[in-house]
Motif scaffolding. Structure first.
Motif, PDB file in Angstrom:
ATOM      1  N   ALA A   1      -6.991  -6.364  24.472  1.00 15.93           N
ATOM      2  CA  ALA A   1      -8.263  -6.429  23.766  1.00 15.93           C
ATOM      3  C   ALA A   1      -8.246  -7.569  22.744  1.00 15.93           C
ATOM      4  O   ALA A   1      -7.214  -7.850  22.123  1.00 15.93           O
ATOM      5  N   GLN A   2      -9.402  -8.197  22.554  1.00 19.87           N
ATOM      6  CA  GLN A   2      -9.479  -9.360  21.669  1.00 19.87           C
ATOM      7  C   GLN A   2      -9.001  -9.070  20.250  1.00 19.87           C
ATOM      8  O   GLN A   2      -8.269  -9.892  19.668  1.00 19.87           O
ATOM      9  N   PRO A   3      -9.351  -7.935  19.641  1.00 22.40           N
ATOM     10  CA  PRO A   3      -8.843  -7.681  18.288  1.00 22.40           C
ATOM     11  C   PRO A   3      -7.323  -7.645  18.229  1.00 22.40           C
ATOM     12  O   PRO A   3      -6.717  -8.062  17.232  1.00 22.40           O
ATOM     13  N   GLY A   4      -6.685  -7.148  19.290  1.00 22.25           N
ATOM     14  CA  GLY A   4      -5.236  -7.116  19.314  1.00 22.25           C
ATOM     15  C   GLY A   4      -4.636  -8.503  19.343  1.00 22.25           C
ATOM     16  O   GLY A   4      -3.627  -8.784  18.671  1.00 22.25           O
ATOM     17  N   VAL A   5      -5.250  -9.408  20.095  1.00 17.56           N
ATOM     18  CA  VAL A   5      -4.782 -10.800  20.138  1.00 17.56           C
ATOM     19  C   VAL A   5      -4.936 -11.441  18.765  1.00 17.56           C
ATOM     20  O   VAL A   5      -4.022 -12.083  18.244  1.00 17.56           O
ATOM     21  N   SER A   6      -6.105 -11.268  18.169  1.00 18.42           N
ATOM     22  CA  SER A   6      -6.362 -11.855  16.844  1.00 18.42           C
ATOM     23  C   SER A   6      -5.379 -11.329  15.802  1.00 18.42           C
ATOM     24  O   SER A   6      -4.844 -12.103  14.998  1.00 18.42           O
ATOM     25  N   ALA A   7      -5.124 -10.038  15.836  1.00 23.08           N
ATOM     26  CA  ALA A   7      -4.239  -9.436  14.838  1.00 23.08           C
ATOM     27  C   ALA A   7      -2.812  -9.966  14.967  1.00 23.08           C
ATOM     28  O   ALA A   7      -2.153 -10.275  13.963  1.00 23.08           O
ATOM     29  N   GLN A   8      -2.330 -10.096  16.176  1.00 24.55           N
ATOM     30  CA  GLN A   8      -0.963 -10.574  16.373  1.00 24.55           C
ATOM     31  C   GLN A   8      -0.820 -12.034  15.944  1.00 24.55           C
ATOM     32  O   GLN A   8       0.207 -12.435  15.366  1.00 24.55           O
ATOM     33  N   ILE A   9      -1.833 -12.841  16.207  1.00 24.82           N
ATOM     34  CA  ILE A   9      -1.745 -14.245  15.793  1.00 24.82           C
ATOM     35  C   ILE A   9      -1.819 -14.356  14.274  1.00 24.82           C
ATOM     36  O   ILE A   9      -1.135 -15.193  13.662  1.00 24.82           O
ATOM     37  N   ARG A  10      -2.617 -13.503  13.645  1.00 25.15           N
ATOM     38  CA  ARG A  10      -2.656 -13.484  12.177  1.00 25.15           C
ATOM     39  C   ARG A  10      -1.277 -13.138  11.609  1.00 25.15           C
ATOM     40  O   ARG A  10      -0.837 -13.734  10.613  1.00 25.15           O
ATOM     41  N   ARG A  11      -0.596 -12.179  12.199  1.00 33.98           N
ATOM     42  CA  ARG A  11       0.746 -11.815  11.741  1.00 33.98           C
ATOM     43  C   ARG A  11       1.703 -12.993  11.899  1.00 33.98           C
ATOM     44  O   ARG A  11       2.543 -13.252  11.026  1.00 33.98           O
ATOM     45  N   LEU A  12       1.575 -13.707  13.012  1.00 35.29           N
ATOM     46  CA  LEU A  12       2.432 -14.878  13.228  1.00 35.29           C
ATOM     47  C   LEU A  12       2.156 -15.946  12.176  1.00 35.29           C
ATOM     48  O   LEU A  12       3.094 -16.550  11.619  1.00 35.29           O
ATOM     49  N   GLU A  13       0.886 -16.164  11.865  1.00 34.94           N
ATOM     50  CA  GLU A  13       0.534 -17.172  10.855  1.00 34.94           C
ATOM     51  C   GLU A  13       1.053 -16.781   9.481  1.00 34.94           C
ATOM     52  O   GLU A  13       1.540 -17.636   8.724  1.00 34.94           O
ATOM     53  N   ARG A  14       0.959 -15.483   9.158  1.00 36.24           N
ATOM     54  CA  ARG A  14       1.479 -15.041   7.863  1.00 36.24           C
ATOM     55  C   ARG A  14       2.987 -15.237   7.792  1.00 36.24           C
ATOM     56  O   ARG A  14       3.529 -15.646   6.757  1.00 36.24           O
ATOM     57  N   GLU A  15       3.679 -14.964   8.865  1.00 32.83           N
ATOM     58  CA  GLU A  15       5.129 -15.132   8.875  1.00 32.83           C
ATOM     59  C   GLU A  15       5.520 -16.602   8.716  1.00 32.83           C
ATOM     60  O   GLU A  15       6.488 -16.930   8.012  1.00 32.83           O
ATOM     61  N   LEU A  16       4.754 -17.484   9.359  1.00 30.10           N
ATOM     62  CA  LEU A  16       5.054 -18.919   9.279  1.00 30.10           C
ATOM     63  C   LEU A  16       4.525 -19.543   7.991  1.00 30.10           C
ATOM     64  O   LEU A  16       4.957 -20.631   7.599  1.00 30.10           O
ATOM     65  N   GLY A  17       3.574 -18.883   7.361  1.00 27.32           N
ATOM     66  CA  GLY A  17       3.018 -19.398   6.115  1.00 27.32           C
ATOM     67  C   GLY A  17       1.973 -20.476   6.293  1.00 27.32           C
ATOM     68  O   GLY A  17       1.606 -21.159   5.334  1.00 27.32           O
ATOM     69  N   HIS A  18       1.440 -20.627   7.500  1.00 28.62           N
ATOM     70  CA  HIS A  18       0.420 -21.654   7.769  1.00 28.62           C
ATOM     71  C   HIS A  18      -0.524 -21.159   8.854  1.00 28.62           C
ATOM     72  O   HIS A  18      -0.123 -20.410   9.753  1.00 28.62           O
ATOM     73  N   ASP A  19      -1.770 -21.627   8.767  1.00 26.46           N
ATOM     74  CA  ASP A  19      -2.714 -21.349   9.853  1.00 26.46           C
ATOM     75  C   ASP A  19      -2.357 -22.209  11.058  1.00 26.46           C
ATOM     76  O   ASP A  19      -2.096 -23.417  10.931  1.00 26.46           O
ATOM     77  N   LEU A  20      -2.373 -21.604  12.228  1.00 30.44           N
ATOM     78  CA  LEU A  20      -2.117 -22.336  13.470  1.00 30.44           C
ATOM     79  C   LEU A  20      -3.405 -22.698  14.188  1.00 30.44           C
ATOM     80  O   LEU A  20      -3.437 -23.656  14.964  1.00 30.44           O
ATOM     81  N   LEU A  21      -4.457 -21.940  13.911  1.00 32.16           N
ATOM     82  CA  LEU A  21      -5.735 -22.130  14.591  1.00 32.16           C
ATOM     83  C   LEU A  21      -6.845 -22.321  13.573  1.00 32.16           C
ATOM     84  O   LEU A  21      -6.873 -21.665  12.528  1.00 32.16           O
ATOM     85  N   ASP A  22      -7.757 -23.229  13.906  1.00 31.25           N
ATOM     86  CA  ASP A  22      -8.941 -23.456  13.078  1.00 31.25           C
ATOM     87  C   ASP A  22     -10.089 -22.669  13.681  1.00 31.25           C
ATOM     88  O   ASP A  22     -10.558 -22.967  14.784  1.00 31.25           O
ATOM     89  N   ARG A  23     -10.550 -21.662  12.969  1.00 29.52           N
ATOM     90  CA  ARG A  23     -11.608 -20.786  13.463  1.00 29.52           C
ATOM     91  C   ARG A  23     -12.951 -21.097  12.824  1.00 29.52           C
ATOM     92  O   ARG A  23     -13.905 -20.328  12.987  1.00 29.52           O
ATOM     93  N   SER A  24     -13.078 -22.205  12.122  1.00 24.79           N
ATOM     94  CA  SER A  24     -14.282 -22.482  11.331  1.00 24.79           C
ATOM     95  C   SER A  24     -15.448 -22.969  12.181  1.00 24.79           C
ATOM     96  O   SER A  24     -16.598 -22.850  11.781  1.00 24.79           O
ATOM     97  N   GLY A  25     -15.170 -23.556  13.337  1.00 21.36           N
ATOM     98  CA  GLY A  25     -16.240 -24.079  14.182  1.00 21.36           C
ATOM     99  C   GLY A  25     -16.704 -23.065  15.205  1.00 21.36           C
ATOM    100  O   GLY A  25     -16.348 -21.876  15.156  1.00 21.36           O
ATOM    101  N   ARG A  26     -17.500 -23.531  16.165  1.00 22.41           N
ATOM    102  CA  ARG A  26     -17.998 -22.645  17.217  1.00 22.41           C
ATOM    103  C   ARG A  26     -16.880 -22.268  18.179  1.00 22.41           C
ATOM    104  O   ARG A  26     -16.889 -21.209  18.766  1.00 22.41           O
ATOM    105  N   GLY A  27     -15.916 -23.185  18.345  1.00 18.92           N
ATOM    106  CA  GLY A  27     -14.781 -22.904  19.194  1.00 18.92           C
ATOM    107  C   GLY A  27     -13.522 -22.738  18.376  1.00 18.92           C
ATOM    108  O   GLY A  27     -13.549 -22.732  17.141  1.00 18.92           O
TER     109      GLY A  27
END
Length: 290
Positions: free
Chosen positions: A28-54
């Motif tokens: 499910a999409q929320p599960g994907v989003s949540a896991q990537i957020r955890r990865l970003e928090r662990e690395l201390g940086h955003d990996l994806l830019d979600r500000s645009g349409r894509g």
């Protein structure tokens, strides 16, 4: 850091969409989003830019992406090594074939393989040769039937099934009907019927023409339509000699182009045990045919 987090990150990066990535990994999409957020928090940086349409990669994400791919490939290699040592042949084998290929009975091949290895999942796609070659080289396919001109594409091993001259196939009302041959210069003066760029036959024609460009009046995605257009008297069809059903084949000279058809796989592994087993079945099938 978990492997599934890297897998989800790679999927989102390649699909440029959380929705398509979720469908790809069957989560499910929320599960994907949540896991990537955890990865970003662990690395201390955003990996994806979600500000645009894509969804796009940040600079850090672009740097991490190839490393994530390597990590996932290493784990897959380890899994395949263990399977080999255990004598297992299972998993997924991904097969591609050129559109409307009748030289090799692929359903028969896949049926024989499935009978021998029922635990292996088989996927099949149809595409033009250039797309299949690219998919083989980047690991998306394990095995494919391709058309090509000249020597085998770099990075691939090919078992040739057919090596045929290209001909100009014409209907009875065509001015070339009854002729044995035409020169390439004559061919370039006519409006031709051809498969599109990216196919083996078109590649052979373009290679023969060199810096000159053939005038393509009609372009069809599969040989049956090319043949039908020529049968309606719309011009010479560029085909392999064996394809000229109901048409008169006129040899092309000065030079004489040819096209090859064969099954191909990456020269350099790693190949899964399942992929190697399929290659063996295919070679045995070809060798057994008269």
């Amino acid at each position: 850091m978990e492997l599934r987090q890297l897998e989800y990150f790679v999927a989102v990066a390649e699909e440029a969409s959380f929705t398509r990535a979720a469908e790809r990994v069957h989560v499910a999409q929320p599960g994907v989003s949540a896991q990537i957020r955890r990865l970003e928090r662990e690395l201390g940086h955003d990996l994806l830019d979600r500000s645009g349409r894509g969804v796009t990669l940040t600079d850090v994400g672009a740097a991490v992406l190839p490393l994530a791919r390597v990590a996932l490939q290493s784990v897959e290699s380890a899994r395949r090594t263990v399977e080999e040592m255990a004598g297992l042949v299972r998993g997924v084998v991904r097969v591609g074939m050129v559109v409307s290929c009748g030289i090799m009975d692929l359903p028969e091949l896949l049926s024989a393989f499935h009978s021998s290895h029922p635990d292996v999942e088989i996927t099949l796609v149809e595409a033009n040769s250039d797309a299949l070659i690219e998919s083989l080289l980047d690991g998306q396919l394990d095995f494919a039937l391709i058309g090509y001109a000249g020597s085998a594409p770099d990075g691939l091993s090919v078992r040739v099934l057919a090596d045929e001259p290209l001909v100009a196939a014409v209907a009875p009302e065509d001015p070339w009907y009854g002729r044995e041959s035409v020169s390439l210069d004559e061919l370039l003066e006519r409006g031709l019927i051809s498969l599109p760029p990216g196919t083996g036959l078109r590649g052979a024609l373009d290679a023969a023409c060199g810096s000159r460009r053939p005038r393509i009046a009609f372009e069809a995605s599969a040989p049956p339509m090319v043949i039908t257009l020529a049968q309606r008297g719309l011009g010479p069809a560029i085909l392999a000699l064996s394809m000229t059903d109901g048409l008169h084949a006129v040899r092309i000279t000065d030079p004489s182009p040819s096209s090859r058809l064969g099954f191909a796989w990456r020269s350099e592994g790693p190949h899964s045990p399942a992929a190697r087993a399929l290659i063996r079945v295919a070679e045995n099938q070809v060798t057994a045919k008269p």
